[in-house]
Design a protein around this motif. Structure first.
Motif, PDB file in Angstrom:
ATOM      1  N   VAL A  92      -8.874   0.729  -5.743  1.00 47.36           N
ATOM      2  CA  VAL A  92      -7.612   0.125  -5.323  1.00 47.36           C
ATOM      3  C   VAL A  92      -7.764  -1.390  -5.387  1.00 47.36           C
ATOM      4  N   LEU A  93      -6.914  -2.023  -6.181  1.00 46.56           N
ATOM      5  CA  LEU A  93      -6.892  -3.479  -6.290  1.00 46.56           C
ATOM      6  C   LEU A  93      -5.777  -4.015  -5.391  1.00 46.56           C
ATOM      7  N   VAL A  94      -6.141  -4.910  -4.499  1.00 46.52           N
ATOM      8  CA  VAL A  94      -5.166  -5.522  -3.597  1.00 46.52           C
ATOM      9  C   VAL A  94      -5.053  -7.002  -3.940  1.00 46.52           C
ATOM     10  N   ASP A  95      -3.899  -7.380  -4.443  1.00 44.18           N
ATOM     11  CA  ASP A  95      -3.591  -8.780  -4.708  1.00 44.18           C
ATOM     12  C   ASP A  95      -2.086  -8.952  -4.527  1.00 44.18           C
ATOM     13  N   PRO A  96      -1.525 -10.145  -4.686  1.00 46.05           N
ATOM     14  CA  PRO A  96      -0.102 -10.339  -4.355  1.00 46.05           C
ATOM     15  C   PRO A  96       0.853  -9.397  -5.072  1.00 46.05           C
ATOM     16  N   ILE A  97       0.681  -9.165  -6.385  1.00 48.53           N
ATOM     17  CA  ILE A  97       1.673  -8.325  -7.062  1.00 48.53           C
ATOM     18  C   ILE A  97       1.464  -6.840  -6.767  1.00 48.53           C
ATOM     19  N   SER A  98       0.223  -6.417  -6.521  1.00 50.35           N
ATOM     20  CA  SER A  98       0.033  -5.008  -6.156  1.00 50.35           C
ATOM     21  C   SER A  98       0.565  -4.741  -4.753  1.00 50.35           C
ATOM     22  N   VAL A  99       0.390  -5.699  -3.837  1.00 52.30           N
ATOM     23  CA  VAL A  99       0.959  -5.559  -2.487  1.00 52.30           C
ATOM     24  C   VAL A  99       2.483  -5.502  -2.563  1.00 52.30           C
ATOM     25  N   LEU A 100       3.064  -6.397  -3.374  1.00 51.84           N
ATOM     26  CA  LEU A 100       4.518  -6.417  -3.533  1.00 51.84           C
ATOM     27  C   LEU A 100       5.034  -5.077  -4.045  1.00 51.84           C
TER      28      LEU A 100
END
Length: 664
Positions: A92-100
């Motif tokens: 699971v990659l968590v960064d601004p666009i994945s969170v969005l």
């Protein structure tokens, strides 16, 4: 690294809940109780949405708005090991666009699931519907959180399978079966480009990703990046990798290797996001149930292509030509779809072409962005965010109308504002939002796109975008006036009634989000590259864009408020132009001609002949030869001593005759 909170440490729960629900509902609950299938499937998505919001809160608490927002992989495990140093992880990659996207996908999907409990009530495939919807949601979430290309590609194809199942949900209808096959086949051709583009990045000029990793990793370590796998997104996005590929100076037909790779990747994105000329599947996808249309258009399949370009944006930006193609394809699609939307009479098809146009907006925003001027990147993600809410609302409200009048045709509706007041208000709010009327959500995100195009000297793109800003209110208020104003045109419209609470509650929530969604300071949460100079409302863009929108609304009122008498006269006056647009510029007919007359006639038929005559003929010949050889030998092996004696004597005499001839 800072101490991660519970939700970040267990980020895998967000996609895992829909997957678990898909398995449990499909295998155990659906065969026993359809009603329970709907409740469990919906509850799982709401739980996933809760966890996504929790995760977003923890991430932005740890990395506050306006500061650095690093990418973290809080959970991963080794999936495939090809050789030493060459492995593929699932994580699971968590960064601004994945969170969005996690927030958007789970929110919209949860509300669509809740709406579907009422909309699908009594349907023979009720339990099957929620099973497929859970799979669809998991597939998109798996794609969004993928830390590497391989995981993304697997989930990318799962999204395609899910759409195939849901578009063809009413498999007794030939039109639904055809639509599902059309969507599946068109996107498969596009995905071939995606796959080849990724493979070129890894294998052109090297024997394996492993060798490429060995050459690049030391440079990455110098830039503070370590423990990356060759398939990871941030490996491909890293400046050292991009400089390495630009330094290869390898060209294909005069075009750089990186550009070729990115254009092929964009083929996959264009297929999923239905960019011209791969758009033909999306209008036909309306054959599925209306909640499916809402989920496809708002939060899953069609935004996957935009997300792919955004995810690989540094690689696209390093190849300016590829990004330019993205911008102009998005720009053309936006105008092309808006023109067609003006002429369509099926309410869901109008909304489908509206989606095409808005997706074009998102793509062109990415196309005008660069790492030095990244406003278009943020604007694209902002519009994806706001569009998800008002487009889901438009489709669900249209579903409520269809549910009431038993027809998709807008000319069989009319006068529904008093009959369905909640649906009317929600549809109006979504219509105003998509038209960019201030201060609703679409106003902020659409103007951000225009503001990104203007200072980067993309004059043509800006001009067309401004024109589309006038066309969008025209066709959207066209269906609004025809559907909710005027007289009742059918018996069903006259006796229509408001949808049940389980259907209008999601509409009301989406209505609120469509109004306030634009107030989110997106640039503080989602950005890339250099610091952006633009903040707030750009009056040089907002004023002409708002005037263009008001002009579109005014023209729509002029043509369609009086039972469309003026519109009918205008359509007759435009004649062949109007008919051409109404037939969607005959693109489908061109595809059918090329497929049936050229591909089937001159490619498929010769291949079929070669397969039957040469391949099958060769196999049949070998079988016939074996049988004939056996038949001949069977006449020689008779078991009769007299026969053997005759053949022995004849053979001996033949040998003696040859020896005599040789000696003489």
């Amino acid at each position: 690294m800072e101490q991660l909170g519970f939700a970040l440490q267990h980020a895998w729960v967000v996609p895992a809940l829909p997957l678990a629900s898909f398995a449990i509902v499909g295998l155990f609950i659906r065969p026993v109780s359809n009603k329970a299938a709907g409740v469990v499937g919906t509850a799982a998505i709401f739980a996933s949405a809760f966890f996504a919001y929790w995760l977003a809160w923890e991430y932005y608490t740890l990395y506050p708005a306006g500061g650095e927002h690093p990418a973290i992989i809080p959970w991963a495990f080794e999936w495939l090991r090809y050789q030493a140093g060459l492995t593929v992880n699932v994580g699971v990659l968590v960064d601004p666009i994945s969170v969005l996207l996690m927030v958007v996908v789970t929110t919209v999907s949860a509300l669509v699931h809740l709406y579907s409990i009422g909309y699908m009530h009594g349907d023979y495939g009720y339990g099957r519907f929620f099973t497929y919807m859970n799979l669809f949601t998991f597939s998109m979430l798996g794609l969004v959180v993928a830390p590497n290309i391989l995981q993304m590609y697997v989930c990318w194809e799962l999204v395609g399978v899910s759409s195939f199942l849901l578009i063809g949900f009413y498999y007794q209808k030939p039109s639904a079966v055809s639509a599902s096959k059309k969507a599946f086949i068109v996107t498969r051709f596009a995905d071939l480009g995606f796959m080849i583009g990724v493979l070129i990045l890894g294998y052109f000029g090297y024997n394996s990703f492993g060798e490429l990793a060995a050459s690049i990793t030391p440079g990455m370590a110098e830039h503070g990046v370590s423990n990356l796998q060759p398939f990871d997104f941030h490996y491909l996005n890293h400046p050292v990798f991009l400089e390495h590929f630009k330094g290869l100076n390898i060209e294909v037909c005069g075009v750089g290797l990186l550009t070729v790779s990115m254009l092929l990747v964009f083929c996959g994105a264009a297929g999923k996001s239905a960019m011209f000329p791969l758009h033909i599947w999306l209008p036909d996808a309306m054959e599925g149930p209306t909640p499916v249309s809402a989920l496809i258009h708002a939060a899953t399949m069609v935004v996957a292509g935009v997300y792919l370009v955004a995810r690989l944006f540094p690689a696209f930006a390093a190849s300016g030509d590829a990004l330019l193609v993205v911008g102009y394809v998005g720009c053309f699609t936006s105008l092309f779809a808006a023109l067609i939307g003006i002429t369509q009479d099926d309410i869901k098809r109008v909304l489908a072409f509206s989606t095409l146009s808005q997706l074009g907006y998102m793509m062109l925003a990415l196309g005008v962005a660069t790492m030095e001027h990244p406003l278009g990147y943020t604007a694209s993600m902002f519009h994806l965010f706001t569009h998800a809410f008002f487009k889901a609302l438009l489709f669900l409200a249209a579903g409520a109308v269809i549910h009431a009048v038993h027809s998709n045709e807008i000319w069989e509706m009319g006068g529904l504002a008093k009959k369905m007041p909640i649906t009317h208000l929600c549809f109006l709010a979504a219509t105003l939002a998509i038209c960019g009327v201030p201060p609703l959500a679409g106003f902020f995100s659409k103007d951000e796109i225009l503001a990104a195009a203007l200072p980067t000297h993309h004059t043509i793109i800006f001009g067309i975008s401004l024109l589309v800003a006038a066309l969008t209110p025209f066709y959207m208020f066209r269906i609004y006036f025809i559907t909710f104003w005027g007289r009742h045109r059918t018996h069903h419209a006259e006796h229509a009634h408001e949808a049940p609470a389980v259907m209008w509650i999601p509409l009301a929530i989406l209505g609120v989000l469509s109004v306030i969604g634009g107030l989110v300071p997106m640039a503080s949460y989602v950005s890339i590259g250099e610091h952006m100079a633009h903040h707030g409302i750009n009056l040089a863009v907002a004023i002409p864009a708002t005037l263009a929108g008001l002009l579109g609304i005014g023209l729509s009122w002029f043509f369609y408020s009086n039972d469309a008498v003026r519109a009918a006269r205008a359509a007759e006056a435009f004649g062949v132009v109007y008919r051409t647009i109404k037939r969607k510029f005959y693109v489908d007919e061109v595809y059918l001609f090329v497929t049936h007359n050229i591909i089937f006639g001159y490619v498929a038929r010769p291949i079929a002949w070669f397969d039957r005559r040469v391949v099958d003929g060769g196999v049949n010949l070998s079988g016939w030869s074996t049988r004939m050889t056996g038949w001949v030998l069977s006449h020689l092996q008779t078991g009769q001593v007299q026969g053997y004696g005759i053949w022995y004597t004849a053979g001996a005499l033949f040998v003696l005759l040859i020896l005599w001839a040789a000696l003489v």
